[in-house]
Each structure stands twice: as structure tokens, then as C-alpha cells.
Design an enzyme around this catalytic site. Structure first.
Site, PDB file in Angstrom:
ATOM      1  N   ASP A  51     113.135  63.237  41.672  1.00  0.00           N
ATOM      2  CA  ASP A  51     111.974  62.380  41.455  1.00  0.00           C
ATOM      3  C   ASP A  51     110.873  63.119  40.703  1.00  0.00           C
ATOM      4  OD1 ASP A  51     112.943  60.101  42.654  1.00  0.00           O
ATOM      5  OD2 ASP A  51     112.095  60.550  44.617  1.00  0.00           O
ATOM      6  N   ARG A 110     115.953  58.139  34.816  1.00  0.00           N
ATOM      7  CA  ARG A 110     115.261  56.990  35.397  1.00  0.00           C
ATOM      8  C   ARG A 110     113.906  56.841  34.704  1.00  0.00           C
ATOM      9  NH1 ARG A 110     113.688  58.085  41.163  1.00  0.00           N
ATOM     10  NH2 ARG A 110     115.863  57.647  41.683  1.00  0.00           N
ATOM     11  N   THR A 147     112.108  49.097  37.252  1.00  0.00           N
ATOM     12  CA  THR A 147     110.986  48.174  37.106  1.00  0.00           C
ATOM     13  C   THR A 147     111.305  46.866  37.810  1.00  0.00           C
ATOM     14  OG1 THR A 147     109.531  47.005  35.554  1.00  0.00           O
ATOM     15  CG2 THR A 147     111.835  47.275  34.894  1.00  0.00           C
TER      16      THR A 147
END
Length: 308
Positions: free
Chosen positions: A134, A184, A226
Site C-alpha cells: 500500500d 493499483r 475506484t
């Protein structure tokens, strides 16, 4: 919106409010919708349910900015137990894990973060799945990308995350995008200064599409994170225009947000992966997710009144 954000952040640090949220019948249902639970078995139940709907998962054991070495080691061991459990249940085809480097180190020690994320990547590789690292606030972007680059030398399937609201992201996308590179792409959810990030939602959206085009053109495995109902049709059109096929990209959404849309995309042949948070630190995640940007607050409030 700033007074509301300050209020939510204050609530995130309140043990009394946390206990109230945890025990109140009405709010418990809200928590259960957006957080899979506190334990590895809770996470497994969420993966099984998503898999029945044709959805994949990426599992995040909640926690960040760790200052205690024992907590850091507990986090790593929890990921290792989770991966073993996914493998034992035959779920690794449907689930990977997401990690925050600030939860895998103390005081942002890059070498310690590298060793710990390497342990998790090695376990994931043995179990037949992958890890995505992340992205956190902009002050950690360089360190995070350095670590991803070093991890990919041994585990090339390790995913990276880019945030379209940062001015630098098109350059990062161009550097990271190559065939098979798992990226991502999200808008970004931290409160950032104007010198680092676009403050305007329209500019953030333009940046998202610009970066999506770079990823698609250069052959990366794009993971479009999204929920934006305006962006998803546009992204699907861009995918078609670049001649990309089902299976060489995916869409990602948060656990509990627009589940009907998740299932709709999956039934239309898209790969859809759901970001599933779990762990004892669910309260801070939930409250800070609301506070990070006003758009998130509106998103969660809409989700509370609609299952679609």
C-alpha cells in the site's frame, strides 16, 4: 468540511467513543459492513462469501505507524497465519494480501520494512498468491517505491500503488509501467499539501485517466481502484481502445461499498477485487477513512443508506 474532519479525527482517538461504537446495536452493523472482523477466521469468511459472488479479495490486517517492535512482529506473524489459512482452504486463487510498510517497521526503518515485507512475500509465493504494498502519505512515497523495487527483484509479482492526486504520479506511472507490472491506481485519501497534491477533484480525475492511459499503453497489469460511477465506464472504454483483454487488468473497490456494482462488473466478465480490512484496529481505520477526505465521508454516508 474542516470542522467535521477535525471532529472525526478527535473521535478516532477516543476510547470511550470506540467502546460506544463497538457495543451500540445500530453502529455495529455499520462496522460489520465495512470491516470484515477482527480475526483471521473473520477474514476467511469474507473471502469465501466474496468468492461465491465471483469476486476476489485483497486482505489488509489493519494497523500503521507502529512504534512497538512486538506489534510489528505480531503483524508479520498474522499475515503469515492468514496466508497459511488461505492456502489450506484453497482460497489463494481468489485472495492476496495488502501491507502497509509503516506497520512492518519501527520509525520507518527501510531495512526492517524490507526484511518483513520479504517474509510476507516469500510466504505468499509459497502459497501461490501475491502481495501489494500500500501507499501512504506523500512523505513516504520515495521510500515505499524503493522498497517495492528491491522486493520485486526476488518477487516480481509484488504490487505497487500510485495515487492520482499527487503531482508526481504520471512520472512514477511511466517508470513503473511495464508488461506484467502490477499497479493499483487510486485517487488518494490522505490530507496532502497543495505543493504535493492537486486540491481540485477535477484535476485528480484528469490525473487518474492520464495515469490509466500510461499503464494501459505500456502493458502494466492495471488495478483500477475506484468507486466513481463516472470513471468506471470511461476506464472500460480506455481498456477496449488499447485492445486489452479480460484478465489483464482488474477493478478494485472497498469492502461494503457499492457491492451491487462489484457483482455487476464481475458478471460482465471483469475481474473485480475487493479490499477487505480486518483486525483489532478497525475503529481507527473506519474513522480515519471518513476523515481523510470529504469525498470519503460522503461516500460512506451514501453507502449507509443504500446497499447498491
Amino acid at each position: 468540511m474542516e470542522p467535521l474532519r477535525s471532529l472525526i479525527l478527535a473521535a478516532a482517538d477516543s476510547e470511550a467513543i470506540r467502546r460506544a461504537v463497538a457495543t451500540a446495536p445500530g453502529t455495529r452493523g455499520i462496522v460489520n459492513r465495512f470491516v470484515a472482523g477482527e480475526s483471521v477466521p473473520d477474514a476467511l469468511r469474507a473471502v469465501r462469501a466474496l468468492s461465491r459472488d465471483g469476486l476476489r479479495a485483497t486482505l489488509d490486517y489493519l494497523g500503521e505507524n507502529t512504534s512497538d517492535p512486538e506489534v510489528t512482529e505480531h503483524t508479520v506473524r498474522t499475515y503469515l497465519r492468514l496466508l497459511d489459512a488461505l492456502h489450506a482452504e484453497g482460497l489463494t486463487a481468489d485472495a492476496e494480501v495488502s501491507v502497509k510498510l509503516s506497520a512492518l517497521t519501527v520509525g520507518w526503518d527501510e531495512e526492517l520494512a524490507l526484511r518483513n515485507v520479504g517474509r510476507i512475500c516469500a510466504a505468499a509465493d509459497r502459497c501461490g498468491t501475491t502481495v501489494t504494498v500500500d501507499m501512504e502519505d506523500h512523505t513516504t512515497t520515495d521510500a515505499t517505491l524503493r522498497t517495492v523495487d528491491r522486493v520485486r527483484r526476488e518477487f516480481p509479482a509484488t504490487g505497487a500503488v500510485l495515487q492520482s492526486y499527487l503531482h508526481r504520479t504520471p512520472d512514477d506511472a511511466a517508470a513503473l509501467a511495464y508488461p506484467g507490472s502490477r499497479i493499483r491506481l487510486c485517487k488518494g485519501a490522505y490530507a496532502e499539501p497543495a505543493e504535493a497534491a492537486f486540491p481540485d477533484a477535477h484535476e485528480i480525475d484528469l490525473g487518474y485517466v492520464r495515469c490509466a492511459n500510461i499503464l494501459l499503453e505500456k502493458g502494466a497489469y492495471a488495478m483500477f481502484a475506484t468507486h466513481d460511477p463516472r470513471l468506471i465506464p470511461l476506464l472500460r472504454e480506455r481498456v477496449r481502445s488499447y485492445g486489452r483483454e479480460p484478465g489483464d487488468h482488474e477493478y478494485q473497490m472497498l469492502y461494503g461499498v457499492r457491492p451491487d456494482e462489484q457483482r455487476r462488473l464481475a458478471t460482465e466478465g471483469e475481474t473485480v477485487r475487493v479490499y477487505v480490512p480486518f483486525g483489532e484496529q478497525w475503529y481507527g481505520y473506519l474513522m480515519r477513512r471518513l476523515a481523510e477526505r470529504p469525498a470519503n465521508t460522503a461516500l460512506f454516508l451514501r453507502a449507509l443508506v443504500s446497499r447498491s
